[in-house]
Design a protein around this motif. Structure first.
Motif, PDB file in Angstrom:
ATOM      1  N   LYS A   8       0.838  -1.220   0.000  1.00  0.00           N
ATOM      2  CA  LYS A   8       0.000   0.000   0.000  1.00  0.00           C
ATOM      3  C   LYS A   8       0.859   1.251   0.000  1.00  0.00           C
ATOM      4  N   ALA A  48       2.185   1.701  -3.416  1.00  0.00           N
ATOM      5  CA  ALA A  48       1.101   2.242  -4.252  1.00  0.00           C
ATOM      6  C   ALA A  48       1.008   3.759  -4.067  1.00  0.00           C
ATOM      7  N   ARG A  49       1.161   4.225  -2.834  1.00  0.00           N
ATOM      8  CA  ARG A  49       1.097   5.664  -2.571  1.00  0.00           C
ATOM      9  C   ARG A  49       2.245   6.386  -3.270  1.00  0.00           C
ATOM     10  N   ARG A  94       3.611   5.601  -5.963  1.00  0.00           N
ATOM     11  CA  ARG A  94       3.446   5.594  -7.417  1.00  0.00           C
ATOM     12  C   ARG A  94       2.445   6.636  -7.902  1.00  0.00           C
ATOM     13  N   ARG A  95       1.608   7.153  -6.998  1.00  0.00           N
ATOM     14  CA  ARG A  95       0.548   8.074  -7.397  1.00  0.00           C
ATOM     15  C   ARG A  95       1.048   9.263  -8.192  1.00  0.00           C
ATOM     16  N   ILE A  99     -11.079   8.510 -15.262  1.00  0.00           N
ATOM     17  CA  ILE A  99     -11.473   8.915 -13.905  1.00  0.00           C
ATOM     18  C   ILE A  99     -11.252   7.816 -12.873  1.00  0.00           C
ATOM     19  N   GLU A 100     -10.905   6.600 -13.328  1.00  0.00           N
ATOM     20  CA  GLU A 100     -10.762   5.472 -12.396  1.00  0.00           C
ATOM     21  C   GLU A 100      -9.811   5.779 -11.232  1.00  0.00           C
ATOM     22  N   ALA A 101      -8.583   6.154 -11.555  1.00  0.00           N
ATOM     23  CA  ALA A 101      -7.599   6.352 -10.489  1.00  0.00           C
ATOM     24  C   ALA A 101      -7.874   7.612  -9.647  1.00  0.00           C
ATOM     25  N   GLN A 104     -10.824   6.461  -7.415  1.00  0.00           N
ATOM     26  CA  GLN A 104     -10.570   5.319  -6.537  1.00  0.00           C
ATOM     27  C   GLN A 104      -9.337   5.504  -5.660  1.00  0.00           C
ATOM     28  N   VAL A 105      -8.314   6.143  -6.198  1.00  0.00           N
ATOM     29  CA  VAL A 105      -7.055   6.247  -5.459  1.00  0.00           C
ATOM     30  C   VAL A 105      -6.987   7.548  -4.663  1.00  0.00           C
ATOM     31  N   MET A 143      -3.903  12.007 -12.839  1.00  0.00           N
ATOM     32  CA  MET A 143      -3.422  11.912 -11.446  1.00  0.00           C
ATOM     33  C   MET A 143      -2.528  13.106 -11.084  1.00  0.00           C
TER      34      MET A 143
END
Lengths: 318, 272
Positions: free
Chosen positions: B85, B88-89, B91-92, B114-116, B119-120, B168
């Protein structure tokens, strides 16, 4: 040179190839069909009016809903959920989870459903009269320490539901999960690795990547065999008799036939109901396949376009 | 040094089995810089790119992005591997564009973009949709929000992929051979979008075989071969006046291939 056009070949008006074999086959099949229809019509023991009557009996309808249909839905929900979880475990980096998933699949695939249901309905009640929910080994610990409480919070009398459809759902669901795990695993592996990488590169967590990107694409591969499994499950609910659970389509229909010494109408009633339920499931499956196959055809549905328009319009208002 | 570099890589090594593909890469990329990686296939340039956002874990060395050590936490001199996790942060803020686009085929263009953010980052849907509209206009696809990836040409898909990464609001964009899977006539539209992006000041690391793009757009060209950086510098210097024999050989081969293509095109269309 102008006469060339009249010499050029025109429209084809050839005689088709003859298919004598086809006519022979049609004749044989027509003959067999005629014999079958003749039996259905002339043998009074078929007794279709009575079969239709059995189909509408309250006990049969009750068995259809509470045994066959509820059993199928329950077992498939459990089977699909647990199966996907097992598939994800099987593909995880954790060797313990991988091992557990493998052992589970090995055991439940080897276990005949009839035997499994008999064990759960009869055998488990023989081993344990009730299930106590508390701290593991609580009773032993309490005894050793001489405590007044036995560290049990709740208990469950097995007899209270050893002969209900819930045991059947549990048994069939556990068995189904082993098959669904393999189907889900194949589905997950069918999704290009680049998909998970793209999701990760956007900062999605492994869970989000699996839920939102990989599994929805895997569903395209998972749905057709799952429809197959569901239809097989409808028929396997007739095994509930092993528990024994008798509120189930086949048992009830058979009872009406045997009690009246008119066996065949009972079988016919059950067969017709199974055919009806499975036909409805096939229609449902084709809708599901279309839903999960979206993006793989070439035309945008107008419904999809409308949805996007609405989203854009709404966003514009803010 | 005036400012800390956005990407600071020191002695990065990486092996696949017995094959060491990165043999100690040192690389700094500053904010607003466009760096193009050139080199024969197998030279390690794509692997290095994938190490920056942790799609590959490195065996040795360190990579910092915007001052943050990638993939590990340094606690009293001991490295601790970060939880998925946490990675993942990290990589944002790093956008990535893939050779094979990797758009989500089950989602339409708008949902891909719009997915990321939703959701992220937890952006509201309307906020994300507004941003997506802007981005689609920027990459010249304002009329395609409802299309599915399979309905788009390769060039259009790659432009959507760039918009998806930009949604992003990344600090850094990684491009892994973004035009290599495209038909020749579709390369231009993707490069145009990338040129615009460079002009706006985006920090970009681009693995490419497009010499023209490297020459015109890059602030710096890095030539890699055999897992090491052979030479680097201004594009005019590396491309027009290479110092190392390996660079010269590579550039000669690229030039020959280019001339073959031009000759073939002239053979076909010149005769008309």
């Amino acid at each position: 040179m102008t006469s060339v056009t009249s010499d050029r070949p025109g429209a084809i008006n050839a005689r088709p190839v003859r298919h004598p074999g086809r006519w022979v086959a049609i004749a044989i099949i027509a003959l067999l069909l005629a014999m079958m229809v003749s039996s259905l019509v002339t043998n009074p023991k078929w007794d279709f009016p009575y079969a239709f009557e059995i189909m509408q009996q309250k006990a049969v309808i009750n068995g259809l809903w509470k045994g066959t249909i509820l059993g199928t839905i329950g077992a498939m929900i459990l089977g699909i959920g647990l199966g996907i979880a097992l598939a994800v475990m099987r593909l995880s980096d954790n060797p313990v989870l991988r091992g557990v998933a493998f052992a589970y699949t090995w055991f439940f695939r080897a276990m005949p459903r009839y035997v499994l249901l008999a064990i759960m309905g009869i055998g488990v009640g023989f081993l344990y009269k009730q299930f106590d929910i508390g701290i593991p080994f609580g009773q032993q610990i309490a005894h050793a320490l001489g405590l007044s409480t036995d560290l049990t919070f709740a208990s469950l009398k097995w007899d209270d539901f050893s002969s209900t459809v819930w045991v059947g759902i549990l048994g069939l669901g556990l068995s189904e999960a082993a098959y669904m795990a393999e189907i889900a695993r194949a589905g997950i592996l069918s999704v290009d690795r680049g998909q998970a990488e793209a999701a990760q590169a956007l900062g999605m967590s492994p869970g989000q990547t699996m839920r939102r990107i990989v599994l929805p694409q895997a569903m395209r591969v998972i749905v057709p065999p799952t429809g197959n499994e569901t239809i097989a499950m409808v028929k396997d609910t007739s095994l509930l008799a092993a528990i024994p659970v008798i509120a189930e389509l086949y048992y009830q229909a058979y009872q009406f036939g045997s009690r009246s010494f008119r066996i065949m109408p009972g079988f016919v009633a059950a067969t017709l109901w199974y055919l009806i339920v499975c036909s409805i499931l096939m229609v449902g499956q084709s809708y599901l396949e279309r839903y999960f196959g979206r993006g793989f055809g070439t035309s945008t549905s107008t419904k999809q376009a409308r949805k996007v328009d609405a989203l854009l319009a709404r966003a514009g208002d803010h | 040094m005036a400012e800390t570099p956005l990407v600071h890589a020191v002695n990065v090594t990486k092996s696949f089995g017995d094959n060491q593909v990165l043999k100690g890469i040192d690389m700094d990329v500053h904010k607003g810089e466009v760096v193009c990686f050139l080199g024969p296939s197998g030279s390690g340039k794509t692997t290095f790119l994938r190490c920056i956002n942790q799609l590959e874990t490195i065996d040795g060395g360190r990579i910092w992005v915007d001052g943050e050590l990638m993939g590990y936490a340094d606690r009293n001199g001991h490295l601790h591997r970060l939880h998925d996790k946490e990675i993942a942060r990290q990589r944002r803020d790093i956008g990535m564009v893939f050779q094979r686009f990797n758009l989500f085929p089950h989602k339409n263009v708008l949902d891909n973009i719009i997915e990321a953010p939703v959701q992220v980052k937890g952006e509201s849907k309307s906020e994300a949709v507004n941003r997506a509209k802007e981005l689609l206009a920027r990459v010249g696809l304002a009329d395609k929000p409802a299309a599915y990836p399979a309905q788009l040409s390769g060039g259009q898909q790659q432009r959507v992929a760039i918009a998806r990464a930009l949604a992003m609001r990344p600090k850094l964009m990684l491009f892994d051979e973004p035009t290599s899977a495209l038909d020749p006539e579709l390369v231009g539209e993707v490069l145009t979008v990338m040129r615009e992006l460079a002009k706006e000041g985006m920090t970009m690391i681009v693995v490419t075989h497009e010499m023209g793009f490297a020459r015109d757009v890059a602030d710096r060209v890095v030539f890699m071969d055999g897992g090491v950086v052979v030479e680097q510098g201004a594009p005019t210097q590396v491309i027009n006046n290479p110092q190392h024999e390996r660079t010269k050989t590579f550039l000669r081969r690229m030039q020959a291939e280019h001339e073959q293509v031009v000759a073939a095109v002239q053979d076909t269309f010149g005769a008309l």
